[in-house]
Design an enzyme around this catalytic site. Structure first.
Site, PDB file in Angstrom:
ATOM      1  N   GLU A  17       0.784  -0.913   0.224  1.00 13.36           N
ATOM      2  CA  GLU A  17      -0.198   0.283   0.156  1.00 13.36           C
ATOM      3  C   GLU A  17       1.033   1.042  -0.094  1.00 13.36           C
ATOM      4  OE1 GLU A  17      -3.602   1.540   2.802  1.00 13.36           O
ATOM      5  OE2 GLU A  17      -2.333   0.435   3.503  1.00 13.36           O
TER       6      GLU A  17
ATOM      7  N   GLU B  61     -11.689   2.509   6.473  1.00 11.69           N
ATOM      8  CA  GLU B  61     -10.842   2.680   6.613  1.00 11.69           C
ATOM      9  C   GLU B  61     -10.577   4.500   7.435  1.00 11.69           C
ATOM     10  OE1 GLU B  61      -6.118   0.995   7.704  1.00 11.69           O
ATOM     11  OE2 GLU B  61      -7.045   2.311   5.427  1.00 11.69           O
TER      12      GLU B  61
END
Length: 267
Positions: free
Chosen positions: A138, A235
């Protein structure tokens, strides 16, 4: 809530981990993803997920020494042994807990050929040594994670393609992409073949995905029309409480398609 997974690194973090899983199930989430759950027995996490009917998507690899500002070890030269020993322990934990993916944290280091080579060697080793798991990378935006190895999707995909990795994919976090001033829709179109998971939060405040500089609903519609069929990871940091912000998530559901529960797991 069929397409949405609760990221329990941010949601309900006033509760202990097992109660977070139960809270996510009670709120209607069908899946969860974790950050660093390693202080709770893996068997307890597995049992809790089974009891609540919640699917565990993935968790993060160890970060290293937090007192030194470390945020992963995979790209740090000279730390290969520590990374690999930690990943083996984390992988055993993840498999026991029922997860099928691991987000490998690259670390805080300049994006040099040597750092990318270290990361590539460690990722090839991980794919060869832990066949039970798939891996995720990520890019973290430079405002929240200054000095992290990569901030942009193209930097992360470059590693995947240069190393010819077969079981490693990109976490496409709309928040991180938008925070870098990029168009999430255009970036997704560039790298859709590498995307293994999508995450959402408002840009730039990282709260519930209902306001800000990026239209999350329109972006998700674009991703789904472009063929994305996986989970959407929530998130974000609640403005007040998770339950108070759930109506904003419910508004998003209308733009989401079929339940991806039988698709390849992602986080």
């Amino acid at each position: 809530m069929k397409r949405l997974s609760a990221n329990l690194g941010f949601l309900w973090n006033e509760l202990d981990l097992l109660d977070r899983i139960r809270a996510a199930a009670d709120a209607g989430f069908k899946a969860v993803e974790l950050h660093w759950p390693y202080d709770v027995p893996a068997q307890d996490i597995l049992r809790c997920c089974q009891d609540t009917g919640v699917r565990l998507l993935a968790m993060n690899s160890p970060r290293g020494d937090l007192s030194k500002g470390e945020n992963g070890l995979a790209a740090l030269q000279g730390r290969e042994r520590e990374f690999r020993e930690g990943l083996l322990r984390a992988a055993e934990f993840a498999i026991t807990a029922g997860a099928q993916r691991m987000h490998i944290m690259a670390g805080v280091t300049p994006n040099t050929p040597a750092a990318r080579a270290t990361l590539g060697e460690n990722l090839r080793w991980a794919e060869a040594t832990v066949p039970e798991l798939r891996f995720l990378l990520e890019p973290l935006n430079n405002f929240d994670a200054p000095g992290y190895l990569y901030h942009l999707p193209e930097q992360t995909v470059r590693v995947i393609e240069e190393e010819r990795l077969g079981r490693t994919q990109l976490i496409f976090d709309i928040y991180h992409v938008g925070r870098e001033g990029l168009s999430p829709a255009k970036e997704f179109d560039r790298f859709r073949e590498n995307v293994g998971h999508v995450q959402i939060a408002a840009v730039p405040n990282r709260t519930e995905p209902h306001a800000g500089s990026v239209d999350i609903a329109a972006t998700l519609n674009h991703l789904l029309r472009s063929g994305y069929s996986g989970w959407i990871g929530c998130e974000y940091k609640p403005e007040r409480t998770v339950l108070a912000g759930l109506p904003h998530l419910i508004q998003l559901i209308s733009c989401l398609g079929a339940d991806p529960g039988k698709a390849a797991p992602s986080s």
